[in-house]
Design an enzyme around this catalytic site. Structure first.
Site, PDB file in Angstrom:
ATOM      1  N   PHE A 126       1.517   9.846   3.105  1.00 41.76           N
ATOM      2  CA  PHE A 126       2.549   9.958   4.126  1.00 41.76           C
ATOM      3  C   PHE A 126       3.686   8.976   3.903  1.00 41.76           C
ATOM      4  O   PHE A 126       4.828   9.256   4.244  1.00 41.76           O
ATOM      5  CB  PHE A 126       1.930   9.727   5.503  1.00 41.76           C
ATOM      6  CG  PHE A 126       2.887  10.021   6.628  1.00 41.76           C
ATOM      7  CD1 PHE A 126       3.039  11.306   7.098  1.00 41.76           C
ATOM      8  CD2 PHE A 126       3.632   9.012   7.206  1.00 41.76           C
ATOM      9  CE1 PHE A 126       3.925  11.575   8.122  1.00 41.76           C
ATOM     10  CE2 PHE A 126       4.518   9.275   8.235  1.00 41.76           C
ATOM     11  CZ  PHE A 126       4.659  10.566   8.697  1.00 41.76           C
ATOM     12  N   GLY A 127       3.407   7.830   3.350  1.00 42.63           N
ATOM     13  CA  GLY A 127       4.444   6.820   3.181  1.00 42.63           C
ATOM     14  C   GLY A 127       3.889   5.529   2.629  1.00 42.63           C
ATOM     15  O   GLY A 127       2.854   5.509   1.972  1.00 42.63           O
ATOM     16  N   LYS A 128       4.565   4.430   2.908  1.00 46.60           N
ATOM     17  CA  LYS A 128       4.218   3.135   2.327  1.00 46.60           C
ATOM     18  C   LYS A 128       3.934   2.101   3.416  1.00 46.60           C
ATOM     19  O   LYS A 128       4.370   2.240   4.553  1.00 46.60           O
ATOM     20  CB  LYS A 128       5.360   2.627   1.440  1.00 46.60           C
ATOM     21  CG  LYS A 128       5.667   3.547   0.264  1.00 46.60           C
ATOM     22  CD  LYS A 128       6.816   3.006  -0.575  1.00 46.60           C
ATOM     23  CE  LYS A 128       7.104   3.932  -1.748  1.00 46.60           C
ATOM     24  NZ  LYS A 128       8.228   3.445  -2.581  1.00 46.60           N
ATOM     25  N   VAL A 129       3.200   1.063   3.012  1.00 48.79           N
ATOM     26  CA  VAL A 129       2.940  -0.082   3.883  1.00 48.79           C
ATOM     27  C   VAL A 129       3.608  -1.299   3.265  1.00 48.79           C
ATOM     28  O   VAL A 129       3.418  -1.586   2.085  1.00 48.79           O
ATOM     29  CB  VAL A 129       1.428  -0.345   4.031  1.00 48.79           C
ATOM     30  CG1 VAL A 129       1.184  -1.502   4.993  1.00 48.79           C
ATOM     31  CG2 VAL A 129       0.716   0.902   4.518  1.00 48.79           C
ATOM     32  N   LYS A 182       3.882  -0.062   8.603  1.00 54.02           N
ATOM     33  CA  LYS A 182       3.515   1.254   8.077  1.00 54.02           C
ATOM     34  C   LYS A 182       4.667   2.216   8.356  1.00 54.02           C
ATOM     35  O   LYS A 182       4.968   2.515   9.517  1.00 54.02           O
ATOM     36  CB  LYS A 182       2.236   1.753   8.750  1.00 54.02           C
ATOM     37  CG  LYS A 182       1.025   0.878   8.482  1.00 54.02           C
ATOM     38  CD  LYS A 182      -0.154   1.235   9.374  1.00 54.02           C
ATOM     39  CE  LYS A 182      -0.691   2.605   9.095  1.00 54.02           C
ATOM     40  NZ  LYS A 182      -1.951   2.856   9.848  1.00 54.02           N
ATOM     41  N   ASP A 239     -13.514   7.103  11.948  1.00 54.37           N
ATOM     42  CA  ASP A 239     -13.346   6.787  10.524  1.00 54.37           C
ATOM     43  C   ASP A 239     -13.820   5.362  10.250  1.00 54.37           C
ATOM     44  O   ASP A 239     -13.113   4.563   9.628  1.00 54.37           O
ATOM     45  CB  ASP A 239     -11.891   6.973  10.094  1.00 54.37           C
ATOM     46  CG  ASP A 239     -11.754   7.131   8.580  1.00 54.37           C
ATOM     47  OD1 ASP A 239     -12.776   7.419   7.922  1.00 54.37           O
ATOM     48  OD2 ASP A 239     -10.643   6.981   8.064  1.00 54.37           O
ATOM     49  N   GLY A 278       0.825  -1.199   0.000  1.00 56.28           N
ATOM     50  CA  GLY A 278       0.000   0.000   0.000  1.00 56.28           C
ATOM     51  C   GLY A 278       0.857   1.246   0.000  1.00 56.28           C
ATOM     52  O   GLY A 278       1.994   1.236   0.463  1.00 56.28           O
ATOM     53  N   GLY A 315       0.481   5.643   0.540  1.00 57.13           N
ATOM     54  CA  GLY A 315      -0.356   6.789   0.872  1.00 57.13           C
ATOM     55  C   GLY A 315       0.438   8.068   0.810  1.00 57.13           C
ATOM     56  O   GLY A 315       1.628   8.076   0.492  1.00 57.13           O
TER      57      GLY A 315
END
Length: 833
Positions: free
Chosen positions: A503-506, A520, A616, A499, A501
């Site tokens: 902000f960064g990666k998973v 994460k 959320d 994944g 996003g």
């Protein structure tokens, strides 16, 4: 009557005007190679001359020459029919090498038409095509006449294009072009679709043209395009052709100074448009949608072309534009982009996330501004696939080739031989150093220390040098050394990314004891997400519940912000409902998942000294383990509830569009009932198996909650359920489920049930599904919620199961003005990966 002199003067004036017109400009590329493969003579197509195979043979390194041709009767009629008459066969890896005069982006166009000739049946050919840095086609099998167009950035040296047969098969090619691309055509930046931020780095991307479409007009052939492109009509891509009408005014098109040029798209594209079929209905409220087939697992550059040829005055046309379920242009007024000039060319570039579906949807629809006539236009679309992290446009590896061995420089070979001994010696030294360091990392990974064992606070790493602290009161959360995380993720191997996003990666990871984890990792250059990073640790360090995803560890060394979770084998609930190709779940399975998620949320609301509000709740944050047991995830937006003497928490609105509590949105008053509302949306999502916001649908169907509530209030919920469930849900079970969801979606929070009440009712729904209860006084009740006291088990001490975790980014934005892309925990999961 005009005499010869008058005609001559008129001809000179027309010629002069044509020379001044920018629409007739023709780009003169520094590099231009065109080859008619297999042809004994040159071939002309418009202003282009494709060299005969004999004249172009100097560009090719191949073990043997095999040329084939076919009869004119079998060739499809198109502007490239002449190229399709002949082909070159490659029985072994073969490479074309072209000298590049001017560095920069170049087009590679490959022409294929499989036919049968002599001893070769081109329809059976399977092969790969690659450059030095990019795999263009892998195990490709041509199906009819086609043109594959690629755009690659060449910084220095020659361009090599290699054809590699698969196994015992062979490769073939009918025609080939390598042409310089104007430098301004593809800029380095664009707008990311989700989250809506600036994207930079297009100059380093290889691109494949997936679609190039002329909206509202006929085909535009390469003869009428300054860069020899072909634009196809849009009718075959329209989801509902009856919702669109065509408009044409080519002579009116103008190109602005410093803006779009004829190289971006010709007048014949900007001068035609598809618009809403709203001419006779000032109350029209629908979207016009096009669907384009794409390959999963890639990002795409989407270029949208606009030119207002429908308005008679500026600032009159306002509309919305969507890419898939994301709004990319809202209340868009084209005249503000072109200084108030009508019929002026303009385009906008957008970069999607990694696509997890087989299509990209582009929609236009009316603005919500009052007293504006409902209308929307689109003139042209270009969709280009971007290479993945391996440099591939096909998903395959770059094939190896031995064809270049004959070109190796003898001096280089001698130098390699002389230096071989030194290289081997250095390799041995590095090997022993690597082994030693690896062992040290393994030893480190076994020495995790508790985050906090006595409820004390610990200062975060260099990210929090100003004194920010995190407090935790449990002894089962651990700080993990950065070296151990490197080991677990194979040094953050890009192929392990599950994944990405804002902000960064998973990353998927495997700890030294074999435990699978989801890692994460925040982007070290970003200052986003610190608050959410702290919140995740603070919240999850207090909880242990079988229906909450477990935090295994964290790392704050070396300016890192890393969280480590259990890895949920079956991904998100959302991925099993739609869009990912998973088998449809039964009604019982769906109810059990809903019950599990409700248990997790009920624990959050009641199992701690203060209620914890998730903030959320959505199907993408409900994860499933190998047994499809549900666990609630993603606590970066969570907030503790109000004090005993308070009714709510006042806070800026955050969450995901489609799931947001309207009362929270209006008043910024947050309570546990805000989670209940979001969960009610999830219930309808589970029942209907469709996105909560789908701009491609008619206006009344776009918002799932509003649409489903209309059918629920009419008592006809069975009309909109997932088609795979039709006839498989007992009427009483469906009725009670609908009533439960309806109560959750009450406009006012005090009218909504608690999560405990929701849980009780869902268990009752499951009982009604499995067997009709005899003599049950409440069987025919229409209002169990609020009438029955919740009979909830004690979940506070439930055990935590170890599974697997994958994450998906929020589809919504932070309405308080802070983009949801800033939320560390909102990271995208590539569905179906």
């Amino acid at each position: 009557m005009m005499g010869f002199g008058g005609f001559k003067l008129l001809f000179i004036w027309v010629l002069f005007l044509l020379c001044l017109s920018p629409s007739f400009s023709q780009f003169n590329p520094a590099d231009k190679y065109s080859i008619d493969c297999g042809s004994p003579s040159n071939t002309s197509i418009g202003s282009r001359v494709f060299l005969s195979d004999n004249l172009a043979s100097s560009y090719l390194s191949t073990p043997q020459n095999v040329l084939v041709d076919t009869s004119a009767n079998s060739i499809p009629q198109s502007e490239y029919s002449q190229l399709y008459r002949t082909a070159r066969i490659f029985s072994q890896p073969s490479t074309y090498t072209f000298r590049i005069i001017q560095s920069g982006r170049h087009w590679i166009r490959l022409y294929f038409f499989p036919f049968s000739a002599s001893n070769y049946d081109l329809t059976s050919a399977t092969f790969s095509v690659s450059t030095r840095n990019h795999a263009l086609l892998s195990d490709f099998k041509a199906n009819g006449a086609s043109v594959k167009e690629y755009s690659v950035n060449i910084t220095s040296g020659d361009l090599e294009i290699t054809f590699t047969p698969s196994g015992t098969s062979f490769a073939f090619l009918n025609g080939l072009e390598v042409v310089s691309v104007p430098d301004p055509l593809i800029a380095d930046d664009a707008t990311s679709v989700k989250p809506p931020t600036n994207y930079r780095g297009l100059l380093n991307q290889a691109l494949e043209t997936v679609a190039r479409v002329n909206m509202g007009g006929p085909i535009v052939t390469s003869r009428n395009d300054s860069l020899w492109r072909t634009w196809v009509p849009d009718r075959s891509f329209l989801k509902n052709p009856n919702l669109a009408t065509n408009k044409s005014n080519i002579p009116a098109v103008r190109y602005p100074d410093g803006g779009a040029t004829p190289d971006d798209a010709p007048r014949s594209v900007y001068g035609t448009a598809a618009r809403m079929a709203s001419e006779t209905d000032p109350k029209s409220n629908f979207n016009v949608t096009w669907e384009f087939p794409v390959d999963r697992g890639f990002r795409y550059l989407v270029r949208l072309h606009f030119c207002d040829i429908v308005s008679d005055t500026a600032n009159k046309l306002y509309f919305n534009v969507y890419i898939d379920d994301s709004s990319v242009l809202s209340d868009f007024d084209l005249s503000t982009k072109v200084e108030g000039n009508l019929a002026t060319a303009y385009y906008a570039d957008f970069v999607t996330q990694s696509i997890d579906d087989d299509q990209i949807r582009i929609s236009i629809g009316p603005s919500g501004i009052r007293d504006v006539y409902p209308n929307a236009i689109l003139n042209g679309v270009e969709i280009m696939k971007m290479n993945n992290s391996d440099g591939s446009l096909s998903g395959g590896d770059i094939p190896s080739s031995s064809s270049g061995s004959k070109k190796k420089n003898v001096g280089v070979i001698v130098g390699v031989v002389v230096g071989l001994a030194a290289v081997l010696l250095m390799g041995l030294v590095l090997f022993f150093v690597y082994k030693r360091r690896k062992q040290e990392r393994i030893n480190q990974s076994k020495m995790w220390t508790p985050l906090s064992t006595n409820g004390l606070s610990q200062t975060m790493g260099s990210k929090c040098s100003n004194g920010t602290t995190i407090s935790a009161g449990s002894n089962f959360n651990y700080r993990c050394p950065f070296a151990a995380i490197q080991e677990a993720t194979n040094n953050f191997d890009e192929s392990w990314v599950i994944g990405i996003g804002g902000f960064g990666k998973v990353y998927k990871g495997v700890l030294s004891d074999g435990t699978k984890v989801a890692v994460k990792r925040g982007n070290p250059k970003s200052q986003q997400g610190l608050a959410e990073f702290q919140t995740e640790i603070e919240m999850l360090s207090q909880f242990r519940h079988r229906h909450l995803v477990s935090l295994i560890g964290y790392c704050d060394e070396k300016s890192e912000m890393i969280l480590i979770y259990e890895y949920m084998e079956n991904g998100t609930l959302k991925s099993h409902l739609y869009g990912s190709g998973f088998p449809s779940m039964s009604w019982k399975q769906r109810l059990e998942i809903c019950i599990g998620a409700a248990r997790g949320l009920h624990y959050l609301h009641t199992g701690y000294s203060k209620a914890v509000i998730h903030r959320d709740v959505k199907s993408a944050n409900i994860l499933l383990d190998e047994n499809l047991m549900a666990k609630v995830a993603d606590f970066g937006l969570s907030k503790t509830g109000p004090e005993i003497d308070q009714t709510h928490v006042s806070t800026a609105v955050k969450g995901s569009f489609g799931y947001l509590d309207p009362e929270y949105f209006r008043r910024q008053h947050l309570t546990e009932k805000s989670d209940v509302y979001s969960y009610g949306v999830v219930l309808f999502e589970v029942l209907c198996a469709r996105p909560v916001i789908d701009p491609s649908l008619p206006r009344e169907m776009v918002n799932l909650a509003e649409w489903a509530m209309k059918w629920q209030k009419k008592g006809q919920l069975e009309q909109i359920i997932d088609v795979t469930l039709k006839g498989k849900i007992r009427p009483d079970s469906l009725r009670k489920f609908g009533e439960t969801a309806e109560k959750c979606l009450a406009d006012v929070g005090v009218d909504r049930p608690s999560m405990g009440d929701v849980l009780w009712n869902l268990e009752y729904v499951l009982q009604l599904q499995e067997a009709v209860l005899q003599n049950d006084p409440d069987e025919n009740s229409t209002n169990v919620i609020g009438e029955l006291s919740p009979q909830i088990h004690d979940f506070n001490h439930a055990d935590a199961n170890t599974g697997t975790a994958q994450f998906e980014m929020s589809s919504g934005d932070d309405i308080s003005g802070v983009s949801m892309s800033k939320v560390f925990s909102q990271l995208v999961k590539s569905e179906g990966r």
